[in-house]
Design an enzyme around this catalytic site. Structure first.
Site, mmCIF file in Angstrom:
data_model
loop_
_atom_site.group_PDB
_atom_site.id
_atom_site.type_symbol
_atom_site.label_atom_id
_atom_site.label_comp_id
_atom_site.label_asym_id
_atom_site.label_seq_id
_atom_site.Cartn_x
_atom_site.Cartn_y
_atom_site.Cartn_z
ATOM 1 N N GLN A 112 26.518 3.275 -4.648
ATOM 2 C CA GLN A 112 27.134 1.891 -4.868
ATOM 3 C C GLN A 112 26.939 1.009 -3.404
ATOM 4 O O GLN A 112 27.650 0.832 -2.556
ATOM 5 C CB GLN A 112 28.452 2.062 -4.993
ATOM 6 C CG GLN A 112 29.252 0.848 -5.342
ATOM 7 C CD GLN A 112 30.607 1.111 -5.885
ATOM 8 O OE1 GLN A 112 31.172 2.116 -6.180
ATOM 9 N NE2 GLN A 112 31.256 -0.200 -6.421
ATOM 10 N N PHE A 113 25.812 0.342 -3.381
ATOM 11 C CA PHE A 113 25.406 -0.409 -2.318
ATOM 12 C C PHE A 113 26.845 -1.728 -2.242
ATOM 13 O O PHE A 113 26.662 -1.927 -0.960
ATOM 14 C CB PHE A 113 24.259 -1.132 -2.544
ATOM 15 C CG PHE A 113 23.987 -2.341 -3.191
ATOM 16 C CD1 PHE A 113 24.041 -3.791 -2.537
ATOM 17 C CD2 PHE A 113 24.202 -2.553 -4.842
ATOM 18 C CE1 PHE A 113 24.034 -5.076 -3.440
ATOM 19 C CE2 PHE A 113 24.158 -3.664 -5.330
ATOM 20 C CZ PHE A 113 24.070 -4.794 -4.735
ATOM 21 N N THR A 114 27.356 -2.208 -3.133
ATOM 22 C CA THR A 114 28.420 -3.052 -2.953
ATOM 23 C C THR A 114 29.621 -2.540 -1.986
ATOM 24 O O THR A 114 30.307 -3.408 -1.387
ATOM 25 C CB THR A 114 29.099 -3.517 -4.106
ATOM 26 O OG1 THR A 114 29.812 -2.202 -4.887
ATOM 27 C CG2 THR A 114 28.049 -4.056 -5.075
#
Length: 145
Positions: free
Chosen positions: A78-80
């Site tokens: 999850q890059f966010t």
């Protein structure tokens, strides 16, 4: 690296309404990889997560690790998690690793945990995913390297 970990009684991740990963009791890991992260960061984080005593013993004290209870991990990229929301109204992802580096460290991280004989399920890197979980407690921690 940044991880949001949740103690779960069950969790799953699906892509296009198809379940691609599913666990029972264990830890749901949302994993973000920063541009400056290395294998050393992944090693440290993996050891921390599998040895963190967040499961209750017979006295209802958080005294057992996922290893101790024979639990599983569901790891979702999850890059966010690397989104910087301090300025403006739109997150900046300038600190997030490029996809090639993020994928390599994500896969390295999951391999480390598998090598420790912890059952691991994963999401699908760079896919739109739906994550479902029952947070046991609720118990949630944020870990950063």
């Amino acid at each position: 690296m940044k991880a949001v970990i949740q103690r779960v009684s069950q969790s799953s991740v699906s892509v296009n309404q198809e379940i691609v990963g599913k666990i029972g009791q264990g830890i749901m890991v949302l994993l973000g990889v920063a541009d400056q992260d290395t294998h050393k960061d992944a090693d440290w984080l993996a050891e921390k997560i599998i040895n963190l005593r967040i499961f209750e013993d017979e006295n209802q004290k958080m005294n057992l690790s996922v290893k101790d209870i024979g639990g599983q991990l569901l790891i979702v990229s999850q890059f966010t998690l690397l989104g910087d929301c301090r300025k403006g109204r739109r997150p900046s992802f300038i600190g997030a690793a490029k996809p090639e580096k993020a994928r390599e460290l994500y896969e390295y991280f999951t391999d480390i945990i598998r090598q420790k004989n912890i059952p691991v399920q994963t999401g699908r890197f760079q896919a739109m995913m739906n994550v479902s979980l029952i947070n046991d407690g609720p118990v949630t921690f944020i870990l950063e390297t």
